[in-house]
Structure formats: C-alpha cells, structure tokens
Design a protein around this motif. Structure first.
Motif, PDB file in Angstrom:
ATOM      1  N   SER A 134       0.611  -1.317  -0.091  1.00 20.72           N
ATOM      2  CA  SER A 134      -0.166  -0.035  -0.121  1.00 20.72           C
ATOM      3  C   SER A 134       0.795   1.182  -0.070  1.00 20.72           C
ATOM      4  N   GLY A 135       1.959   1.431  -0.710  1.00 18.25           N
ATOM      5  CA  GLY A 135       2.988   2.480  -0.771  1.00 18.25           C
ATOM      6  C   GLY A 135       3.877   2.649   0.376  1.00 18.25           C
ATOM      7  N   ILE A 136       3.754   1.763   1.447  1.00 16.96           N
ATOM      8  CA  ILE A 136       4.393   1.860   2.370  1.00 16.96           C
ATOM      9  C   ILE A 136       5.650   0.790   2.524  1.00 16.96           C
ATOM     10  N   ALA A 137       6.815   1.173   2.796  1.00 14.45           N
ATOM     11  CA  ALA A 137       7.942   0.236   2.653  1.00 14.45           C
ATOM     12  C   ALA A 137       8.188  -0.144   4.086  1.00 14.45           C
ATOM     13  N   GLY A 138       8.290  -1.680   4.150  1.00 15.65           N
ATOM     14  CA  GLY A 138       8.147  -2.215   5.342  1.00 15.65           C
ATOM     15  C   GLY A 138       9.822  -2.251   5.888  1.00 15.65           C
ATOM     16  N   PRO A 139      10.365  -2.793   6.751  1.00  9.94           N
ATOM     17  CA  PRO A 139      11.587  -2.895   7.262  1.00  9.94           C
ATOM     18  C   PRO A 139      12.833  -3.637   6.284  1.00  9.94           C
ATOM     19  N   ARG A 140      14.042  -3.050   6.249  1.00  9.12           N
ATOM     20  CA  ARG A 140      14.806  -3.624   5.462  1.00  9.12           C
ATOM     21  C   ARG A 140      15.639  -4.889   5.991  1.00  9.12           C
ATOM     22  N   THR A 141      15.966  -6.005   5.192  1.00 11.79           N
ATOM     23  CA  THR A 141      16.802  -6.995   5.488  1.00 11.79           C
ATOM     24  C   THR A 141      18.172  -6.875   4.917  1.00 11.79           C
ATOM     25  N   VAL A 142      19.186  -6.524   5.691  1.00 12.15           N
ATOM     26  CA  VAL A 142      20.696  -6.033   5.106  1.00 12.15           C
ATOM     27  C   VAL A 142      21.723  -6.886   5.472  1.00 12.15           C
ATOM     28  N   VAL A 143      22.112  -7.765   4.524  1.00 11.43           N
ATOM     29  CA  VAL A 143      23.324  -8.854   4.849  1.00 11.43           C
ATOM     30  C   VAL A 143      24.472  -8.501   3.982  1.00 11.43           C
ATOM     31  N   ASP A 144      25.625  -8.868   4.385  1.00 11.13           N
ATOM     32  CA  ASP A 144      26.768  -8.665   3.548  1.00 11.13           C
ATOM     33  C   ASP A 144      26.855  -9.437   2.305  1.00 11.13           C
ATOM     34  N   ASN A 145      27.179  -8.823   1.316  1.00 10.88           N
ATOM     35  CA  ASN A 145      27.484  -9.665   0.037  1.00 10.88           C
ATOM     36  C   ASN A 145      28.691 -10.597   0.147  1.00 10.88           C
ATOM     37  N   PRO A 146      28.308 -11.695  -0.069  1.00 13.17           N
ATOM     38  CA  PRO A 146      29.688 -12.705  -0.039  1.00 13.17           C
ATOM     39  C   PRO A 146      30.419 -12.923  -1.198  1.00 13.17           C
TER      40      PRO A 146
END
Length: 445
Positions: A134-146
């Motif tokens: 609905s146009g609202i961004a949720g929390p981001r999951t951030v991991v290292d690029n291996p």
C-alpha cells in the motif's frame, strides 16, 4: 517492417533456442554448469529467445543471478526494464549496483491474500531486501554480499539496435505518407459532385429514384455514390442519367498522388537498403548465390555484432553462477550435493581471474552451407597435398603432422618435420613420376 525485423532477430541469434557454443574455446565444465543453471532456473528455449528479443525491441536486456533459499541452486532470472528502479555501471559496463521492484502476491499477517512489491538492492558490499505494501515500505533486511561482485548483467544497444533506432523517424514518415495518401484517395472516390443542368426537375427526379423520368434521357449517366453506405465500406452501383447538356464538376482533383507515391517508394527503398534482411523474405530463387550473399553481407555483419553483445551477457551469467555455486560447495554450505553439482566443484570466486572460465560462441551464418558447398570445399581440400598449402588454407601443425611428442613445442616439431617448399615440390614431382612409372610397367599407359 520494424516488427518483422525485430521478431526475426532472436531466431537468427539462437536458432531453435539453442546456444551455439564454440566448443574448442570453452571449458566443458563451464558449459555443463551453465546448462544446469538454466535447468534450475526453468529456462526454456522461449526464455532464451526472450532475452535475445529484448535487445532490439527494448534496447536493453537485464538478468540477475539468484541463489535459492536452501542454497542448493543458482539460476539466472530475466528482469523486465520496467521492474528496474536503479542501476549503476562501471566503465567496463559491469553492474556496480542494481535495485529492482517486482510485483508479487502473498498473504499478510491475517492470512489474507494481497498484492505487494518486493524490492532488492544489491551492490558489491551489501544485499538489501524489503516489501512495500500500500505504498508503505517495510523494514529492510541487510546482509553482507559474500561474492565481492554484483551478480547481474545488463546488455544494451548494439549496432543493429542503434540502426533500427535511427530508422524509426523514417518509419513514422513512411506511415504518415501512406495514411495521408489513403485518406485523400478515400475522399477523392467518395466526394460530392456538382452538376450544372438546365433541366433541374428531371435531375431531381432521377436522384430520388424516378426510373420513368430517368429513362427519358437515354444512356447518358453518372455513377451515384451512396455516402452513408460508403462509410461501411460499400458503394452503390446506381446510375444517375443526366439531361443532355449537363456538366459535372468534382470538388477535388488529383493533387499530386503520383509524386507522393514516388516519395513513398524512395522511403521504402531506403528502409530496405538499411535493413537488407527484409529481402530474405522475398523469393530469391532467380538470384545467383553470389548475389544472395552480397544482399545479406551487411545483415550478417550486424547480426554477429549484436550476437557478440548478447553472447557476452550469457557468458557473464554462466561465469558468475558457476563461481557462486562453486564457492558454496567449497564452503560446505550446500546440503546433500548431487551429481548435478559436480561441474561446479571446479570453480571458485577466483576462477575467473585465473583464466579457468573460458566460454565463446560461434559466429552466426545467415546462409548455412549446403551439401553442394561442403562437397566443393572437400574437393578443393583434397587437391591441396603439400604442408605449405594446407597451412595456407588454415590447417595448423597438429592437424597436418599429428600431435608433437611430449615436451616438444609445435614450432620445434614443425621445424624438424616440415620440409622446405622446394623439397615439397621435388617430393611431389617424384611421387608423380613413381605413379607414372608404375602405370607404364603395368601396361596401362
């Protein structure tokens, strides 16, 4: 015409949806690994043709390498340009960063099925994912690029695509001329005609359908056009008999249709000259082979230019996917590996830098050689009997003399084995003399 040119292009790049590997220039394990990646990703012949089609149709082809959640599979995925949010390229056109927004359908916390947008942003350091509802961004999951690189490819305009882009204004002009010409011809055929007559009552009666009054004026007449019927593509065949001495005056006359036709023919000629592959759809049975090859020479050059562009993306996807799965296997992160994983064990993230991942494709042939072509070539090769001649037409030392002994280079082997040119000629003359002597001794000459 643009549609014909675009639609037939992928079929020339990957005939039948098959990649034309140049096997001697490829690591066979890399070919096996790439074919397995396509199987894991569900890539069919249609997907390969879609990848090839997007180059001329959309001007860009984008694909990413994905890793399954259980780490058992890596596979390529085509991304439509409308799903691309952000893209950064290096000077070498390697992808430094990409962000995609892909519409999906899933269930929310209440178990209700809803539509949402799944985002992924990848650079050389991190991989970020989040959902937008609905146009609202949720929390981001951030991991290292291996991986140390951004596992994606983007291939853009090549020679053929830029040429097609340059022709688009010409297509618009050609279509506009044809449309204006058709509209004018329609108005010319269905126009109102003014009639000057001294017997207006008789003419009015004829128009209203009074056959008795109309017959009094003999066979002199003019065609009656039913304008309402003409709107439906139909035309009345009634005749209006005009009184003697009447004159008809059309409101419109030919305002240069012949000149417009000449202009359209010139534009069409320019298009066919720039896109000679359109000629391939014609009947060329009356054209000699040399003429046909001259017609398609420019097209074949453009074809291989664009093929090199498309092939480069395939090679990058194969190399990145093989290195990623090879690294997962080396780290022991793949649960229960199977025979399908074996080709990947030969690769790591350093394999590319070590030159262990060569892959190349063959040049495309617009006109594949016929059986007669191959027979003529074979006869020509059989007439070349000296090592110098065979070297000149493209054979290498090993093909002529066989592989050199262990530890000896091709050059040293050739210097030791190959006679000089004059010695070759003398040997050839001696051989011919021996054959002639044998035939004389047998009484056959």
């Amino acid at each position: 015409m643009p549609k014909r040119a675009i639609d037939r292009w992928p079929g020339y790049l990957y005939r039948g949806g098959v990649i034309p590997y140049d096997v001697p220039e490829c690591n066979p394990l890399l070919i096996d690994a790439w074919e397995q990646q396509m199987r894991w990703g569900g890539w069919t012949r249609h997907d390969l043709l879609t990848y090839a089609e997007r180059l001329p149709k959309l001007g860009i082809a984008l694909a990413i390498v994905e890793v399954a959640d259980d780490l058992r599979e890596v596979y390529p995925r085509l991304i439509h340009p409308r799903e691309l949010v952000n893209l950064e390229l290096s000077v070498r056109r390697d992808v430094k960063l990409y962000e995609v927004a892909i519409p999906r359908v899933g269930t929310d916390a209440n178990g209700t099925e809803t539509a949402y947008v799944w985002h992924r942003r990848v650079d050389k350091l991190t991989i970020q994912t989040w959902e937008e509802r609905s146009g609202i961004a949720g929390p981001r999951t951030v991991v290292d690029n291996p991986w140390g690189f951004c596992p994606a490819i983007v291939e853009g305009k090549a020679g053929y695509v830029s040429r097609l882009d340059g022709l688009i204004p010409m297509f618009h002009e050609l279509n506009a001329k044809l449309s204006d010409g058709h509209d004018f011809i329609g108005r010319l055929n269905h126009q109102t005609t003014m009639v000057a007559t001294s017997a207006s009552d008789a003419l009015t009666a004829a128009v209203k359908g009074s056959s008795k009054q109309a017959a009094a004026y003999g066979e002199f007449g003019a065609r009656l056009v039913d304008l309402d019927a003409a709107q439906d593509g139909r035309q009345s065949s009634n005749l209006i008999p005009l009184p003697p001495g009447s004159q008809a005056f059309p409101l419109l006359s030919n305002l240069g249709l012949a000149d417009a036709l000449a202009w359209v023919q010139r534009l069409e000629g320019d298009v066919r000259e720039a896109l000679p592959e359109l000629t391939l759809g014609r009947d060329l049975s009356s054209v000699r082979e040399l003429g046909v090859r001259a017609v398609v020479e420019t097209f074949e050059h453009d074809l291989n230019t664009t093929a090199a562009n498309a092939d480069r993306g395939i090679v990058k996807l194969a190399q990145m996917g093989a290195a990623m799965m090879g690294e997962l296997l080396r780290a022991g992160l793949v649960p229960n590996p199977t025979a399908a994983h074996e080709p990947f064990r030969a690769f790591t993230l350093d394999s590319f830098d070590r030159g262990e991942m060569p892959m190349a494709m063959r040049d495309r042939e617009v006109l594949p050689p016929t059986m007669l072509d191959l027979a003529t070539e074979a006869q020509a090769i059989e007439r070349v009997t000296t090592p110098s001649g065979l070297l000149h037409i493209g054979y290498d030392i090993e093909e002529i003399y066989g592989p050199p002994p262990d530890g000896e280079t091709d050059e040293a082997y050739a210097a030791r084995t190959r006679p000089g040119i004059l010695a070759e000629r003398q040997t050839g003359a001696s051989s011919a003399g021996d054959v002639l002597g044998t035939l004389l001794g047998q009484g056959r000459v």
